[in-house]
Design a protein around this motif. Structure first.
Motif, mmCIF file in Angstrom:
data_model
loop_
_atom_site.group_PDB
_atom_site.id
_atom_site.type_symbol
_atom_site.label_atom_id
_atom_site.label_comp_id
_atom_site.label_asym_id
_atom_site.label_seq_id
_atom_site.Cartn_x
_atom_site.Cartn_y
_atom_site.Cartn_z
ATOM 1 N N ALA A 152 4.641 10.079 -13.315
ATOM 2 C CA ALA A 152 6.002 9.528 -13.411
ATOM 3 C C ALA A 152 6.754 9.578 -12.088
ATOM 4 O O ALA A 152 7.643 8.745 -11.841
ATOM 5 C CB ALA A 152 6.790 10.273 -14.491
ATOM 6 N N GLU A 153 6.405 10.503 -11.220
ATOM 7 C CA GLU A 153 7.092 10.598 -9.921
ATOM 8 C C GLU A 153 6.875 9.356 -9.064
ATOM 9 O O GLU A 153 7.614 9.123 -8.104
ATOM 10 C CB GLU A 153 6.611 11.831 -9.158
ATOM 11 N N TYR A 154 5.866 8.540 -9.398
ATOM 12 C CA TYR A 154 5.589 7.338 -8.618
ATOM 13 C C TYR A 154 6.261 6.092 -9.182
ATOM 14 O O TYR A 154 6.092 4.998 -8.635
ATOM 15 C CB TYR A 154 4.081 7.111 -8.520
ATOM 16 N N ALA A 155 7.007 6.236 -10.266
ATOM 17 C CA ALA A 155 7.726 5.090 -10.832
ATOM 18 C C ALA A 155 8.816 4.649 -9.863
ATOM 19 O O ALA A 155 9.519 5.482 -9.271
ATOM 20 C CB ALA A 155 8.331 5.451 -12.187
ATOM 21 N N ASP A 156 8.966 3.353 -9.681
ATOM 22 C CA ASP A 156 9.990 2.836 -8.772
ATOM 23 C C ASP A 156 11.394 3.000 -9.340
ATOM 24 O O ASP A 156 12.368 2.992 -8.586
ATOM 25 C CB ASP A 156 9.733 1.359 -8.469
ATOM 26 N N GLU A 157 11.505 3.117 -10.658
ATOM 27 C CA GLU A 157 12.784 3.357 -11.312
ATOM 28 C C GLU A 157 12.707 4.689 -12.058
ATOM 29 O O GLU A 157 11.625 5.112 -12.451
ATOM 30 C CB GLU A 157 13.087 2.246 -12.322
ATOM 31 N N ASN A 158 13.836 5.320 -12.238
ATOM 32 C CA ASN A 158 13.845 6.546 -13.024
ATOM 33 C C ASN A 158 13.408 6.245 -14.452
ATOM 34 O O ASN A 158 13.885 5.275 -15.058
ATOM 35 C CB ASN A 158 15.240 7.175 -13.028
ATOM 36 N N VAL A 159 12.488 7.048 -14.988
ATOM 37 C CA VAL A 159 12.032 6.845 -16.357
ATOM 38 C C VAL A 159 12.172 8.131 -17.146
ATOM 39 O O VAL A 159 12.036 9.232 -16.606
ATOM 40 C CB VAL A 159 10.557 6.368 -16.411
ATOM 41 N N ASP A 160 12.462 7.980 -18.425
ATOM 42 C CA ASP A 160 12.477 9.101 -19.361
ATOM 43 C C ASP A 160 11.021 9.358 -19.754
ATOM 44 O O ASP A 160 10.404 8.524 -20.424
ATOM 45 C CB ASP A 160 13.326 8.735 -20.581
ATOM 46 N N ILE A 161 10.477 10.480 -19.330
ATOM 47 C CA ILE A 161 9.055 10.748 -19.540
ATOM 48 C C ILE A 161 8.718 10.815 -21.027
ATOM 49 O O ILE A 161 7.721 10.232 -21.483
ATOM 50 C CB ILE A 161 8.635 12.044 -18.823
ATOM 51 N N GLY A 162 9.540 11.509 -21.795
ATOM 52 C CA GLY A 162 9.265 11.626 -23.224
ATOM 53 C C GLY A 162 9.252 10.271 -23.909
ATOM 54 O O GLY A 162 8.377 9.985 -24.738
ATOM 55 N N HIS A 163 10.212 9.427 -23.581
ATOM 56 C CA HIS A 163 10.281 8.099 -24.184
ATOM 57 C C HIS A 163 9.068 7.261 -23.776
ATOM 58 O O HIS A 163 8.497 6.538 -24.599
ATOM 59 C CB HIS A 163 11.572 7.402 -23.762
ATOM 60 N N PRO A 214 12.699 0.163 -17.862
ATOM 61 C CA PRO A 214 11.878 0.875 -16.881
ATOM 62 C C PRO A 214 10.714 1.618 -17.542
ATOM 63 O O PRO A 214 9.601 1.644 -17.009
ATOM 64 C CB PRO A 214 12.860 1.843 -16.220
ATOM 65 N N GLU A 215 10.985 2.229 -18.706
ATOM 66 C CA GLU A 215 9.944 2.972 -19.397
ATOM 67 C C GLU A 215 8.807 2.065 -19.860
ATOM 68 O O GLU A 215 7.626 2.417 -19.743
ATOM 69 C CB GLU A 215 10.542 3.713 -20.605
ATOM 70 N N ALA A 216 9.156 0.903 -20.370
ATOM 71 C CA ALA A 216 8.128 -0.027 -20.835
ATOM 72 C C ALA A 216 7.310 -0.573 -19.668
ATOM 73 O O ALA A 216 6.094 -0.741 -19.780
ATOM 74 C CB ALA A 216 8.764 -1.175 -21.614
ATOM 75 N N ARG A 217 7.973 -0.844 -18.559
ATOM 76 C CA ARG A 217 7.231 -1.339 -17.385
ATOM 77 C C ARG A 217 6.266 -0.272 -16.862
ATOM 78 O O ARG A 217 5.129 -0.582 -16.483
ATOM 79 C CB ARG A 217 8.208 -1.787 -16.294
ATOM 80 N N PHE A 218 6.716 0.988 -16.856
ATOM 81 C CA PHE A 218 5.830 2.039 -16.370
ATOM 82 C C PHE A 218 4.711 2.309 -17.375
ATOM 83 O O PHE A 218 3.563 2.568 -16.984
ATOM 84 C CB PHE A 218 6.611 3.326 -16.086
ATOM 85 N N ALA A 219 5.022 2.235 -18.648
ATOM 86 C CA ALA A 219 3.991 2.408 -19.678
ATOM 87 C C ALA A 219 2.907 1.351 -19.512
ATOM 88 O O ALA A 219 1.709 1.648 -19.604
ATOM 89 C CB ALA A 219 4.618 2.321 -21.075
ATOM 90 N N LYS A 220 3.305 0.109 -19.271
ATOM 91 C CA LYS A 220 2.337 -0.967 -19.068
ATOM 92 C C LYS A 220 1.521 -0.718 -17.808
ATOM 93 O O LYS A 220 0.303 -0.982 -17.774
ATOM 94 C CB LYS A 220 3.055 -2.311 -18.965
ATOM 95 N N ALA A 221 2.170 -0.201 -16.774
ATOM 96 C CA ALA A 221 1.467 0.069 -15.520
ATOM 97 C C ALA A 221 0.341 1.077 -15.711
ATOM 98 O O ALA A 221 -0.790 0.859 -15.254
ATOM 99 C CB ALA A 221 2.457 0.570 -14.462
ATOM 100 N N VAL A 222 0.628 2.174 -16.395
ATOM 101 C CA VAL A 222 -0.434 3.169 -16.583
ATOM 102 C C VAL A 222 -1.497 2.653 -17.552
ATOM 103 O O VAL A 222 -2.679 3.017 -17.440
ATOM 104 C CB VAL A 222 0.117 4.546 -17.039
ATOM 105 N N ASP A 223 -1.097 1.785 -18.487
ATOM 106 C CA ASP A 223 -2.064 1.182 -19.409
ATOM 107 C C ASP A 223 -3.071 0.321 -18.652
ATOM 108 O O ASP A 223 -4.235 0.215 -19.060
ATOM 109 C CB ASP A 223 -1.315 0.335 -20.442
ATOM 110 N N ARG A 224 -2.658 -0.293 -17.568
ATOM 111 C CA ARG A 224 -3.576 -1.091 -16.745
ATOM 112 C C ARG A 224 -4.302 -0.246 -15.695
ATOM 113 O O ARG A 224 -5.415 -0.574 -15.285
ATOM 114 C CB ARG A 224 -2.810 -2.231 -16.056
ATOM 115 N N LEU A 225 -3.681 0.845 -15.274
ATOM 116 C CA LEU A 225 -4.316 1.702 -14.262
ATOM 117 C C LEU A 225 -5.447 2.530 -14.860
ATOM 118 O O LEU A 225 -6.487 2.730 -14.203
ATOM 119 C CB LEU A 225 -3.263 2.629 -13.643
ATOM 120 N N GLN A 226 -5.289 3.007 -16.084
ATOM 121 C CA GLN A 226 -6.282 3.911 -16.674
ATOM 122 C C GLN A 226 -7.682 3.311 -16.731
ATOM 123 O O GLN A 226 -8.655 3.922 -16.267
ATOM 124 C CB GLN A 226 -5.809 4.371 -18.059
ATOM 125 N N PRO A 227 -7.862 2.089 -17.278
ATOM 126 C CA PRO A 227 -9.217 1.524 -17.283
ATOM 127 C C PRO A 227 -9.724 1.188 -15.886
ATOM 128 O O PRO A 227 -10.936 1.169 -15.650
ATOM 129 C CB PRO A 227 -9.084 0.266 -18.156
#
Length: 219
Positions: free
Chosen positions: A69-80, A145-158
């Motif tokens: 999460a520290e690499y997100a370009d926007e502040n994100v709520d980690i739990g959310h 921001p949370e949804a964009r970061f969630a999508k980012a890790v969803d594409r990074l993991q595979p």
């Protein structure tokens, strides 16, 4: 439930009728989502010679959010954000996995998954059903921001798993390195740092012959 939806797992060994009705609904849902462990994805595991399942994928994403999460370009709520990555693939229990590079199967993906969301989340009490559906819709829309970061890790993991497999699904017939870049570019919508790292993996994989050079063939 329609005729195409499998019988609920809980119906094969019904819960005691003495359990509180709301709790029984919640437990029925939790039993049903055990099916997620049986939905195979295309990505190979790094630690074993087999494909990962959706439950393993969702677990991995949750930890990735907590760690990256520290690499997100926007502040994100980690739990959310963790809620988003844990919920978004649940619909594949009924809709099935749609491989990233399968353009044909992707044509009706939204319709299949939306129908599955209505059926699956409908097992929960109304307030939780509405909340889970809202979280699923949020992930799909990528407007927060949370949804964009969630999508980012969803594409990074595979991408990481395919790197460890020295290509993995990158070797899918007809797929080129530019296809991979095009499908993974969404990482950059949430994190310049993670997308820079992702591009390094894709570029090096192409140099090593783990993917085909050439222009993008999948839109």
């Amino acid at each position: 439930m329609d005729e195409d939806t499998p019988r609920l797992l809980a119906d094969t060994n019904p819960l005691p009728e003495t359990i509180d009705a709301r709790l029984a609904q919640q437990l029925t849902f939790l039993i049903e989502i055990d099916r997620l462990k049986t939905v195979l994805r295309q990505s190979p595991l790094a630690a074993a010679d087999r494909r990962e399942n959706d439950a393993e994928h969702s677990w991995h994403l949750g930890l990735m959010v907590a760690i990256l999460a520290e690499y997100a370009d926007e502040n994100v709520d980690i739990g959310h954000t963790i809620e988003l990555v844990l919920i978004h693939d649940l619909v594949e229990i009924y809709a099935g996995d749609t491989p990233l590079y399968d353009a044909g199967k992707g044509l009706d993906q939204r319709e299949r998954e939306a129908a599955a969301a209505g059926t699956l989340f409908g097992l929960l009490p109304a307030d939780q059903a509405a909340r889970f559906r809202a979280l699923w819709d949020e992930f799909e829309a990528r407007q927060t921001p949370e949804a964009r970061f969630a999508k980012a890790v969803d594409r990074l993991q595979p991408l990481l798993l395919n790197w460890m497999a020295r290509g993995g699904t990158w070797r899918t017939p007809g797929v080129t390195a530019d296809d991979i870049r095009a499908r993974k570019a969404v990482i950059g919508d949430a994190s310049a740092a993670l997308w820079a790292a992702g591009q390094e993996l894709i570029d090096e994989g192409e140099r090593r012959g783990w993917s085909r050079p050439g222009s993008a063939s999948i839109t």
